[in-house]
Design an enzyme around this catalytic site. Sequence first.
Site, PDB file in Angstrom:
ATOM      1  N   ASN A   1      45.388  21.862  -8.300  1.00  0.00           N
ATOM      2  CA  ASN A   1      44.700  20.983  -7.357  1.00  0.00           C
ATOM      3  C   ASN A   1      45.257  19.554  -7.482  1.00  0.00           C
ATOM      4  O   ASN A   1      46.426  19.357  -7.180  1.00  0.00           O
ATOM      5  CB  ASN A   1      43.176  21.088  -7.416  1.00  0.00           C
ATOM      6  CG  ASN A   1      42.516  20.834  -8.733  1.00  0.00           C
ATOM      7  OD1 ASN A   1      42.565  21.664  -9.643  1.00  0.00           O
ATOM      8  ND2 ASN A   1      41.834  19.696  -8.856  1.00  0.00           N
ATOM      9  N   ASP A   2      44.499  18.573  -7.895  1.00  0.00           N
ATOM     10  CA  ASP A   2      44.884  17.166  -7.729  1.00  0.00           C
ATOM     11  C   ASP A   2      46.246  16.811  -8.329  1.00  0.00           C
ATOM     12  O   ASP A   2      46.562  17.213  -9.452  1.00  0.00           O
ATOM     13  CB  ASP A   2      43.861  16.248  -8.400  1.00  0.00           C
ATOM     14  CG  ASP A   2      42.457  16.457  -7.903  1.00  0.00           C
ATOM     15  OD1 ASP A   2      42.270  17.181  -6.910  1.00  0.00           O
ATOM     16  OD2 ASP A   2      41.536  15.878  -8.508  1.00  0.00           O
TER      17      ASP A   2
ATOM     18  N   TRP B   1      40.262  28.055  -9.749  1.00  0.00           N
ATOM     19  CA  TRP B   1      39.924  26.913 -10.595  1.00  0.00           C
ATOM     20  C   TRP B   1      39.239  27.405 -11.862  1.00  0.00           C
ATOM     21  O   TRP B   1      38.377  28.289 -11.826  1.00  0.00           O
ATOM     22  CB  TRP B   1      39.004  25.956  -9.839  1.00  0.00           C
ATOM     23  CG  TRP B   1      38.724  24.692 -10.600  1.00  0.00           C
ATOM     24  CD1 TRP B   1      39.409  23.523 -10.522  1.00  0.00           C
ATOM     25  CD2 TRP B   1      37.679  24.474 -11.574  1.00  0.00           C
ATOM     26  NE1 TRP B   1      38.873  22.583 -11.380  1.00  0.00           N
ATOM     27  CE2 TRP B   1      37.819  23.143 -12.044  1.00  0.00           C
ATOM     28  CE3 TRP B   1      36.665  25.282 -12.104  1.00  0.00           C
ATOM     29  CZ2 TRP B   1      36.971  22.606 -12.996  1.00  0.00           C
ATOM     30  CZ3 TRP B   1      35.832  24.749 -13.067  1.00  0.00           C
ATOM     31  CH2 TRP B   1      35.981  23.419 -13.504  1.00  0.00           C
TER      32      TRP B   1
ATOM     33  N   PHE C   1      40.609  16.662 -16.899  1.00  0.00           N
ATOM     34  CA  PHE C   1      40.524  16.377 -15.471  1.00  0.00           C
ATOM     35  C   PHE C   1      41.536  15.295 -15.078  1.00  0.00           C
ATOM     36  O   PHE C   1      42.320  14.825 -15.883  1.00  0.00           O
ATOM     37  CB  PHE C   1      39.103  15.948 -15.108  1.00  0.00           C
ATOM     38  CG  PHE C   1      38.155  17.083 -14.840  1.00  0.00           C
ATOM     39  CD1 PHE C   1      38.393  18.357 -15.330  1.00  0.00           C
ATOM     40  CD2 PHE C   1      37.000  16.880 -14.099  1.00  0.00           C
ATOM     41  CE1 PHE C   1      37.518  19.405 -15.086  1.00  0.00           C
ATOM     42  CE2 PHE C   1      36.107  17.913 -13.842  1.00  0.00           C
ATOM     43  CZ  PHE C   1      36.364  19.176 -14.333  1.00  0.00           C
ATOM     44  N   SER C   2      41.464  14.859 -13.827  1.00  0.00           N
ATOM     45  CA  SER C   2      42.502  14.023 -13.230  1.00  0.00           C
ATOM     46  C   SER C   2      42.646  12.655 -13.885  1.00  0.00           C
ATOM     47  O   SER C   2      41.721  12.132 -14.502  1.00  0.00           O
ATOM     48  CB  SER C   2      42.227  13.845 -11.738  1.00  0.00           C
ATOM     49  OG  SER C   2      42.426  15.058 -11.065  1.00  0.00           O
TER      50      SER C   2
ATOM     51  N   ARG D   1      34.872   9.665 -13.312  1.00  0.00           N
ATOM     52  CA  ARG D   1      36.124  10.381 -13.531  1.00  0.00           C
ATOM     53  C   ARG D   1      37.290   9.792 -12.717  1.00  0.00           C
ATOM     54  O   ARG D   1      37.127   8.931 -11.878  1.00  0.00           O
ATOM     55  CB  ARG D   1      35.964  11.863 -13.177  1.00  0.00           C
ATOM     56  CG  ARG D   1      35.466  12.169 -11.769  1.00  0.00           C
ATOM     57  CD  ARG D   1      35.300  13.685 -11.603  1.00  0.00           C
ATOM     58  NE  ARG D   1      34.745  14.075 -10.311  1.00  0.00           N
ATOM     59  CZ  ARG D   1      33.448  14.237 -10.067  1.00  0.00           C
ATOM     60  NH1 ARG D   1      32.565  14.011 -11.024  1.00  0.00           N
ATOM     61  NH2 ARG D   1      33.023  14.624  -8.871  1.00  0.00           N
ATOM     62  N   ASP D   2      38.487  10.335 -13.036  1.00  0.00           N
ATOM     63  CA  ASP D   2      39.724  10.117 -12.281  1.00  0.00           C
ATOM     64  C   ASP D   2      40.260   8.688 -12.401  1.00  0.00           C
ATOM     65  O   ASP D   2      40.398   7.967 -11.407  1.00  0.00           O
ATOM     66  CB  ASP D   2      39.537  10.475 -10.805  1.00  0.00           C
ATOM     67  CG  ASP D   2      38.922  11.841 -10.582  1.00  0.00           C
ATOM     68  OD1 ASP D   2      39.070  12.687 -11.480  1.00  0.00           O
ATOM     69  OD2 ASP D   2      38.294  12.057  -9.528  1.00  0.00           O
TER      70      ASP D   2
ATOM     71  N   GLU E   1      36.001  10.459  -5.400  1.00  0.00           N
ATOM     72  CA  GLU E   1      36.952  11.096  -6.300  1.00  0.00           C
ATOM     73  C   GLU E   1      38.339  10.472  -6.137  1.00  0.00           C
ATOM     74  O   GLU E   1      38.724  10.017  -5.062  1.00  0.00           O
ATOM     75  CB  GLU E   1      37.023  12.600  -6.033  1.00  0.00           C
ATOM     76  CG  GLU E   1      35.740  13.324  -6.400  1.00  0.00           C
ATOM     77  CD  GLU E   1      35.965  14.804  -6.673  1.00  0.00           C
ATOM     78  OE1 GLU E   1      35.708  15.230  -7.807  1.00  0.00           O
ATOM     79  OE2 GLU E   1      36.393  15.515  -5.747  1.00  0.00           O
TER      80      GLU E   1
ATOM     81  N   TRP F   1      37.755  20.550  -1.315  1.00  0.00           N
ATOM     82  CA  TRP F   1      36.659  21.290  -1.940  1.00  0.00           C
ATOM     83  C   TRP F   1      35.615  21.797  -0.948  1.00  0.00           C
ATOM     84  O   TRP F   1      35.095  22.899  -1.080  1.00  0.00           O
ATOM     85  CB  TRP F   1      35.960  20.397  -2.972  1.00  0.00           C
ATOM     86  CG  TRP F   1      36.808  20.073  -4.150  1.00  0.00           C
ATOM     87  CD1 TRP F   1      37.295  18.853  -4.498  1.00  0.00           C
ATOM     88  CD2 TRP F   1      37.304  20.974  -5.145  1.00  0.00           C
ATOM     89  NE1 TRP F   1      38.062  18.928  -5.637  1.00  0.00           N
ATOM     90  CE2 TRP F   1      38.074  20.226  -6.061  1.00  0.00           C
ATOM     91  CE3 TRP F   1      37.171  22.349  -5.340  1.00  0.00           C
ATOM     92  CZ2 TRP F   1      38.705  20.807  -7.152  1.00  0.00           C
ATOM     93  CZ3 TRP F   1      37.798  22.919  -6.437  1.00  0.00           C
ATOM     94  CH2 TRP F   1      38.545  22.156  -7.321  1.00  0.00           C
TER      95      TRP F   1
END
Length: 494
Positions: A43-44, A68, A106-107, A167-168, A221, A296
């Site tokens: 994904n990302d 995922w 995660f990202s 996040r991210d 996000e 998503w």
Amino acid sequence: MSKELLKQNIEKAQFEIDRKKDMIKSGKMRQHYHFMPQTGWLNDPNGLIYFRGKYHFFFQHNPYSGFWDSMHWGHAVSDDMLHWEYLPLALVPSEKYDNHQKGGCFSGSAIEHDGKLFLMYTGVTNEGNGYEQVQCIAYSEDGIHFEKYEGNPVLTAPEGIPTDMFRDPKVWKHEDTYYMVCGASRNNRGMALLYRSKNMLNWEFFNVLAESRGEWGFMWECPDFYPIGDKYVLTFSPMDSGDHTSVYLVGDFDYETGSFYSHVSGEINWGFDYYAPQSFLAPDGRRIMVGWANEWEWMPSWKDWGPTYKEGWCGFFNIPMEVRLMKDSTLQFLPIKEIESLRQGGQFWDNLVVTEDELELKAGDGVTFELKMKIDLEKTDADKLEFTLRCGEGKKTVCMFDFKKAEMTVNRNNADGWSRGISRSVMYLNNKKELDVHILSDQSSLEIFTSEYQNNHSNNIFAGNFQNQLKVRAYGGSVAIKDIETYGLKDCYC
């Protein structure tokens, strides 16, 4: 910190990739020139950077299946962003703060610091208090093998921010200070938080860079923030914001106060399959942006994430795009010029008049191709122009330019027996003499750019090789088309 567990988990995942990659390489839905994983789920885009003479793409990755799951960071390098050499996995779950089946690494983003390649990412775990997202650091001397910082996590969610809505991180340097923007949510509204640091390890909260007033969803996000021309750009992917999947804001930024004053907003892409874009600077000064070709909220509503999971993989990136600032502070998003190196078998027409009699065009093999043209609006009196793409075996994707409604649509309801939906956008035609159209088709995707690369639709189309016809027709009159170019595009993965 468990260096041995990190090493073991990388070796375990790499063994799985090496065991399956040759079989998966022959999958019928594999792309020909879009970046994708060797195996498993993608994904990302993460950690995009030009480092020591190579483009580095990292990516959210589950190497074990086409779905995922526990997040790893895949890694590949390239000279041209089209032909890729896959490297060992950069990050895998291994620590208390990032080792969870429905969490992981995660990202995040990458930056050069003290001659090393630093990664900043979100670690996700659950130890009985719900999902906790924290910001972490890893670094590498050679740009290939990474070590997690012993002082992780370097940031936890601040007061008032849910621990599963933080996040991210996207990091950059200005003068002698490092800055980072992070996605968050407060009172069910999305926001971007701004932090700063002198050494990449010790971070302090600086300001709320921007936040929703209710119009941009409950969580932002993958935020990104960068200068372009004399302005600054904030991009993010808002959750639960309807058709808005990748938004940009343009304005002015004050490094003294950490305040961002936006005065222009726009959509990066109106298609169903564009999400979580991240940008970086190329060595020639171009601002390059890459997005995940999925989203998503759309895909799970009918059939998983597309049929490629049956081949042991899922996910790819949209074509990298160059971001440019227009005089009115809106943005353009152009496919990278490197795509021209793949062209073969070019065909050209100066002028073409399209009527209500359907006309078939030729572009490469009809599956992997590029088409560019301009619609002469002054010589066009039709109500609509219809492009039928990836047509055959009773299937087709229909791109419609409705001049009366000033609307562009891409209908994939009969594209492949799998995909659904009609993406829509407004066409800005007032006082315009022509409308430019640029189409990039690959095995499993269609990317259509119009209106000087400001009105774009990216949609996944899982069509077979017999769906290789390209047809065009007008409704209610004729359409004048000029400067037509079509090309086949070479395979980067053969």
